[in-house]
Scaffold this active site. Structure first.
Site, mmCIF file in Angstrom:
data_model
loop_
_atom_site.group_PDB
_atom_site.id
_atom_site.type_symbol
_atom_site.label_atom_id
_atom_site.label_comp_id
_atom_site.label_asym_id
_atom_site.label_seq_id
_atom_site.Cartn_x
_atom_site.Cartn_y
_atom_site.Cartn_z
ATOM 1 N N ILE A 228 -52.874 12.230 -23.327
ATOM 2 C CA ILE A 228 -52.656 11.354 -24.480
ATOM 3 C C ILE A 228 -52.477 9.924 -23.972
ATOM 4 O O ILE A 228 -51.636 9.647 -23.109
ATOM 5 C CB ILE A 228 -51.425 11.796 -25.282
ATOM 6 C CG1 ILE A 228 -51.626 13.222 -25.802
ATOM 7 C CG2 ILE A 228 -51.172 10.838 -26.448
ATOM 8 C CD1 ILE A 228 -50.406 13.801 -26.501
ATOM 9 N N GLU A 270 -47.612 14.944 -21.287
ATOM 10 C CA GLU A 270 -48.590 14.708 -22.353
ATOM 11 C C GLU A 270 -50.000 15.134 -21.946
ATOM 12 O O GLU A 270 -50.984 14.695 -22.531
ATOM 13 C CB GLU A 270 -48.589 13.225 -22.745
ATOM 14 C CG GLU A 270 -49.063 12.276 -21.661
ATOM 15 C CD GLU A 270 -47.964 11.804 -20.712
ATOM 16 O OE1 GLU A 270 -48.143 10.756 -20.079
ATOM 17 O OE2 GLU A 270 -46.928 12.499 -20.606
#
Length: 354
Positions: A228, A270
């Protein structure tokens, strides 16, 4: 037959299983008494027959109490019914009737129902003394309302069959409970608690097996690593709850954009990894692009404000003799190239930006 309640400190699954089993045994025992009613009428013992009506009423009351969590009162009724019924049956028609076998059903229930040894040990000692006392009374006084030899054999066979069936059922129930607990623990150990995806260790174990089969069959396997973009800024600007929502949303989109045979895992922080069996490099790139578009086109709404995240992705196909860690390192290198080239893009290992 349950004898005592488990302490509140026991695991919730064991506690739940105990009370479920208590309710089921109560229903089974009432059914046994219902079957005794016509049996003793047929054998010419109306007193013993109608005694079972009282027993069914006690079990119905105990079941009602269990449903209302009045557990101690319910178990006391069950204890009194079983010991009283066993004592009366043995005293009236003799030890060979087999009513004393029902007392033995208390042994496993008492043993597993409490963590500390003192209370179960005391209850077992009381039960043992009651059993021996009933045996002595029966042999000393003899049967007060003896049946014919045929009738006694029928009652004995019925009681043996019931005890066998109930013991087998309860043992199977607790075995199934243990198996379910094991399955839940295994699932928890293999799953990321936030996103519900496989965790890193679980995916590695399954991926190694997949690669072995793929090499043996000569089929391609590909990897996609996704990260991300600017996730730290999302946490800093919107808070960690918003960051968690983005992680969960991204996991759902990854799952939705993958096929049934693909393996999707939260790789750490992430970062996510997708293992694509039977997939060429070109097809893996298409999958990665589909994932990127799905995430870029979706917004979460923490605190009511729309928040859109993007992914940078790296793709590679596992080479014939390449280790899993080596393939992951190449895909990670491609991911780094996507970050360097401006993010929100797919890069194939060994190529430029996609």
């Amino acid at each position: 037959m349950q004898a005592t309640s488990p302490p509140a400190t026991q695991p919730s699954l064991a506690h739940k299983a105990f009370w479920i089993m208590s309710r089921r045994v109560t229903v089974m025992a009432a059914g046994v008494d219902l079957a005794f009613l016509p049996l003793f009428l047929a054998l010419g013992s109306p007193l013993l027959a109608w005694l079972n009506v009282l027993s069914m009423a006690l079990y119905a009351t105990a079941y009602w109490l269990l449903l209302r969590r009045a557990n101690s009162a319910a178990l006391l009724l069950i204890w009194l019914e079983v010991t009283g019924h066993a004592a009366l049956g043995t005293w009236l028609i003799g030890w060979d009737s087999g009513f004393h076998y029902y007392l033995l059903m208390f042994i496993p229930a008492i043993t597993v129902s409490a963590r500390h040894l003192a209370r179960p040990a005391l209850l077992l000692l009381v039960l043992f003394g009651f059993y021996l006392g009933l045996h002595a009374l029966s042999h000393h006084a003899g049967a007060q309302m003896p049946l014919t030899d045929h009738g006694l054999a029928v009652v004995h066979g019925f009681n043996v069959a019931v005890v066998f069936c109930m013991a087998a059922y309860t043992a199977r129930f607790y075995y199934a409970t243990v198996r379910r607990a094991e399955a839940q623990l295994q699932a928890q150990a293999a799953t990321d608690p936030l996103t519900g995806l496989s965790n890193r260790r679980s995916l590695i174990a399954r991926a190694e097996q997949t690669l072995v089969r793929a090499r043996a069959a000569g089929r391609p396997t590909a990897l996609v690593i996704a990260d991300i973009d600017h996730f730290k800024q999302i946490n800093d600007r919107h808070g960690h709850d918003a960051g968690d929502q983005v992680l969960v949303s991204t996991a759902e989109l990854l799952r939705g954009a993958s096929r049934a045979q693909d393996m999707v895992a939260r790789w750490g922080g992430e970062e996510f990894l997708v293992l694509l069996p039977d997939t060429s490099l070109e097809d893996a790139q298409s999958v990665a692009e589909r994932i990127r578009c799905a995430v870029a086109g979706h917004a979460t709404h923490p605190a009511g404000a729309p928040l859109t995240a993007t992914l940078s992705l790296g793709v590679c196909e596992v080479r014939g003799d390449e280790s899993l860690s080596g393939a992951i390192a190449r895909a990670d290198g491609a991911l780094y190239q996507s970050k360097q080239a401006g993010r929100n893009r797919v890069t194939v290992a060994g190529s430029g930006a996609g």
